[in-house]
Design a protein around this motif. Structure first.
Motif, PDB file in Angstrom:
ATOM      1  N   GLN A  18       5.899   7.160  -8.131  1.00 58.71           N
ATOM      2  CA  GLN A  18       5.172   6.683  -6.944  1.00 58.71           C
ATOM      3  C   GLN A  18       6.000   6.805  -5.665  1.00 58.71           C
ATOM      4  O   GLN A  18       5.529   6.461  -4.583  1.00 58.71           O
ATOM      5  CB  GLN A  18       4.750   5.222  -7.144  1.00 58.71           C
ATOM      6  CG  GLN A  18       3.717   5.002  -8.229  1.00 58.71           C
ATOM      7  CD  GLN A  18       2.390   5.695  -7.929  1.00 58.71           C
ATOM      8  OE1 GLN A  18       1.955   5.744  -6.785  1.00 58.71           O
ATOM      9  NE2 GLN A  18       1.766   6.247  -8.959  1.00 58.71           N
ATOM     10  N   GLY A  19       7.235   7.292  -5.815  1.00 54.90           N
ATOM     11  CA  GLY A  19       8.065   7.543  -4.638  1.00 54.90           C
ATOM     12  C   GLY A  19       8.694   6.310  -4.022  1.00 54.90           C
ATOM     13  O   GLY A  19       8.916   6.259  -2.795  1.00 54.90           O
ATOM     14  N   VAL A  20       8.988   5.289  -4.849  1.00 52.27           N
ATOM     15  CA  VAL A  20       9.634   4.084  -4.321  1.00 52.27           C
ATOM     16  C   VAL A  20      10.944   4.460  -3.637  1.00 52.27           C
ATOM     17  O   VAL A  20      11.707   5.287  -4.126  1.00 52.27           O
ATOM     18  CB  VAL A  20       9.893   3.071  -5.467  1.00 52.27           C
ATOM     19  CG1 VAL A  20      10.799   1.949  -5.009  1.00 52.27           C
ATOM     20  CG2 VAL A  20       8.581   2.497  -5.957  1.00 52.27           C
TER      21      VAL A  20
ATOM     22  N   SER B 155       0.811  -1.220   0.000  1.00 53.06           N
ATOM     23  CA  SER B 155       0.000   0.000   0.000  1.00 53.06           C
ATOM     24  C   SER B 155       0.843   1.267   0.000  1.00 53.06           C
ATOM     25  O   SER B 155       0.433   2.299  -0.528  1.00 53.06           O
ATOM     26  CB  SER B 155      -0.948   0.002   1.208  1.00 53.06           C
ATOM     27  OG  SER B 155      -0.197  -0.110   2.403  1.00 53.06           O
ATOM     28  N   ASN B 156       2.028   1.187   0.566  1.00 52.94           N
ATOM     29  CA  ASN B 156       2.888   2.367   0.647  1.00 52.94           C
ATOM     30  C   ASN B 156       4.214   2.067  -0.050  1.00 52.94           C
ATOM     31  O   ASN B 156       5.123   1.491   0.545  1.00 52.94           O
ATOM     32  CB  ASN B 156       3.126   2.740   2.123  1.00 52.94           C
ATOM     33  CG  ASN B 156       3.695   4.142   2.240  1.00 52.94           C
ATOM     34  OD1 ASN B 156       4.131   4.725   1.246  1.00 52.94           O
ATOM     35  ND2 ASN B 156       3.701   4.681   3.441  1.00 52.94           N
ATOM     36  N   LEU B 157       4.316   2.460  -1.329  1.00 53.27           N
ATOM     37  CA  LEU B 157       5.508   2.120  -2.102  1.00 53.27           C
ATOM     38  C   LEU B 157       6.747   2.889  -1.660  1.00 53.27           C
ATOM     39  O   LEU B 157       7.861   2.468  -1.961  1.00 53.27           O
ATOM     40  CB  LEU B 157       5.252   2.369  -3.598  1.00 53.27           C
ATOM     41  CG  LEU B 157       4.292   1.401  -4.294  1.00 53.27           C
ATOM     42  CD1 LEU B 157       4.233   1.709  -5.788  1.00 53.27           C
ATOM     43  CD2 LEU B 157       4.697  -0.047  -4.092  1.00 53.27           C
ATOM     44  N   ASN B 158       6.575   3.988  -0.936  1.00 57.22           N
ATOM     45  CA  ASN B 158       7.774   4.740  -0.538  1.00 57.22           C
ATOM     46  C   ASN B 158       8.580   4.035   0.548  1.00 57.22           C
ATOM     47  O   ASN B 158       9.634   4.511   0.954  1.00 57.22           O
ATOM     48  CB  ASN B 158       7.425   6.184  -0.128  1.00 57.22           C
ATOM     49  CG  ASN B 158       6.441   6.236   1.016  1.00 57.22           C
ATOM     50  OD1 ASN B 158       6.286   5.282   1.783  1.00 57.22           O
ATOM     51  ND2 ASN B 158       5.757   7.374   1.140  1.00 57.22           N
ATOM     52  N   ARG B 159       8.080   2.894   1.009  1.00 59.07           N
ATOM     53  CA  ARG B 159       8.861   2.070   1.936  1.00 59.07           C
ATOM     54  C   ARG B 159       9.450   0.842   1.254  1.00 59.07           C
ATOM     55  O   ARG B 159      10.120   0.027   1.887  1.00 59.07           O
ATOM     56  CB  ARG B 159       7.963   1.606   3.093  1.00 59.07           C
ATOM     57  CG  ARG B 159       7.459   2.738   3.980  1.00 59.07           C
ATOM     58  CD  ARG B 159       6.560   2.179   5.056  1.00 59.07           C
ATOM     59  NE  ARG B 159       5.982   3.235   5.875  1.00 59.07           N
ATOM     60  CZ  ARG B 159       5.071   3.035   6.825  1.00 59.07           C
ATOM     61  NH1 ARG B 159       4.638   1.798   7.062  1.00 59.07           N
ATOM     62  NH2 ARG B 159       4.595   4.041   7.514  1.00 59.07           N
TER      63      ARG B 159
END
Length: 422
Positions: free
Chosen positions: A202-204, A176-180
């Motif tokens: 998406q801020g990966v 759900s949170n691609l930045n992590r």
């Protein structure tokens, strides 16, 4: 002379079959030269992507069965198995098919733009192989022009829908949170570039690009602040990655079940999301048997893609109409070109007759014959010689009962009574 478009795609063949019929870049030039030796193929091009392998041909007579037989022998396939999933289009249908493909209307992702670039690459390779001549050359240029019109005049390419986008959308559903999340991208081609762009947007957290050559990997990595590694370094990096997306031209799997199993142990079975976009496959199918691994192939992306296609459906009808118009206009121009050689030959003969009669007239004038008589002989000579061959042929047609040829001659010479009277 005929055009033929022959091949298989994601609609007619499974990924197992498609990967067996795929042509690698190294095979392409020699395959084209072999194909042109198949009687009666004069010109040929090959388009080979993860979703399709297609042959575009110009032949003296349409003999698709010989080409199908060559394709089966080249890839060591059973001809009946190949015939069961192959499609064959000829002439206007072949032209229309090529234009639909280039416009993204026959793609898994409706309107996807990458296929036009792949079509242009196929044309460039065929030119390098010397297998494209004037007829296929004109068809490719008309195809590119029509595809450009579709892009410009419709909204078919406006929504961000592609196999790459679908892969990233699926990753968002799992994480759900691609930045992590950390991502490993295998390959450095156009599809992986699109994947990297979508993941970056998406801020990966971190992206690693693995490729056979470090230079290609580095060029891509620099665009998105990613790290570049060689394929040989994948095992050391795999355990750090939550997302693995692969798209290479390798003939053998790059990731095996054992390597993924070891990475899972090092990750303490933290889930891994994998998408294998390549054909042939880069990731062994057995990887899907492992717990905590979500492995998808291009065929698995249908559902995700379908959800993202709704905004393009309205534009598809307008695009189809543009393609039909483009195909019709090309065939009309081609038929017009077919008349050029005949007209040129006829004009040359007429001009030679004119020059011969003019030379004869000048000699008669020089001999002292009155100008009025010379002009009459010139007119009579020109008329008789220009009408001689058509008159002989018309009498022959009449004797043979070829009424349709006589009707055609009447139309050709405008003898239907509608011509203007002088």
């Amino acid at each position: 002379m005929s055009f033929i478009a022959l091949g298989i795609n994601h609609k007619t063949a499974s990924v197992d079959v498609r990967e067996r019929v795929a042509f690698t870049p190294d095979q392409m030039v020699e395959a084209l030269r072999q194909l042109c030796r198949v009687h009666p193929t004069r010109e040929a091009a090959i388009l080979s992507t993860c979703n399709r392998s297609e042959l575009y041909l110009h032949q003296d007579h349409p003999e698709a069965e010989a080409v199908l037989d060559w394709l089966a022998r080249y890839h060591r396939l059973n001809i009946d198995d190949l015939r069961a999933c192959a499609y064959i289009h000829t002439d206007n249908d072949a032209v229309r098919h090529m234009m639909r493909v280039a416009s993204g209307l026959d793609s898994m992702v409706l309107g996807e733009p990458q296929i036009l670039g792949q079509m242009k690459s196929a044309y460039a390779v065929a030119r390098e192989a010397g297998s494209v001549g004037p007829f296929l050359g004109r068809l490719f240029q008309a195809t590119f022009s029509t595809a450009k019109t579709v892009r410009t005049d419709t909204a078919i390419g406006e929504s961000p829908v592609s196999v790459a986008f679908a892969a990233v959308s699926l990753a968002k559903q799992i994480f759900s949170n691609l930045n992590r999340s950390q991502a490993l991208l295998i390959g450095a081609g156009e599809t992986i570039t699109l994947v990297a762009r979508h993941l970056h947007e998406q801020g990966v957290k971190r992206i690693v690009v693995a490729n056979r050559t470090l230079e290609r990997a580095s060029l891509l990595a620099e665009q998105f602040g990613a790290q570049a590694i060689l394929l040989a370094d994948i095992p050391q990096e795999l355990a750090n990655c939550d997302i693995v997306i692969s798209s290479t031209a390798s003939q053998l799997p790059i990731l095996g079940k054992g390597a993924v199993e070891q990475a899972l142990k090092a990750r303490k079975h933290k889930p891994m999301f994998m998408v294998d976009i390549a054909v042939p496959r880069d990731i062994e199918p057995q990887v899907s048997e492992l717990d905590d691994v979500y492995l998808y192939t291009v065929d698995d992306l249908h559902e995700v893609i379908a959800e993202n296609l709704k905004s393009r459906q309205g534009a598809a009808q307008a695009a189809e109409e543009l393609v039909s118009t483009g195909a019709q206009e090309f065939m009309v121009k081609l038929r017009e070109l077919a008349a050029v050689d005949v007209l040129r030959a006829y004009r040359q003969r007429a001009e030679q007759t004119r020059d011969d009669e003019l030379l004869r007239a000048r000699r008669l004038l020089a001999s002292g014959l009155p100008a009025e008589e010379v002009l009459a002989q010139l007119a009579r000579g020109l008329t008789n010689k220009l009408l001689h061959a058509p008159s002989v042929q018309l009498k022959k047609f009449s004797a043979e009962g070829r009424i349709e040829a006589l009707a055609m001659a009447e139309e050709l010479f405008a003898l239907n009574g509608n011509q203007e009277q002088s």
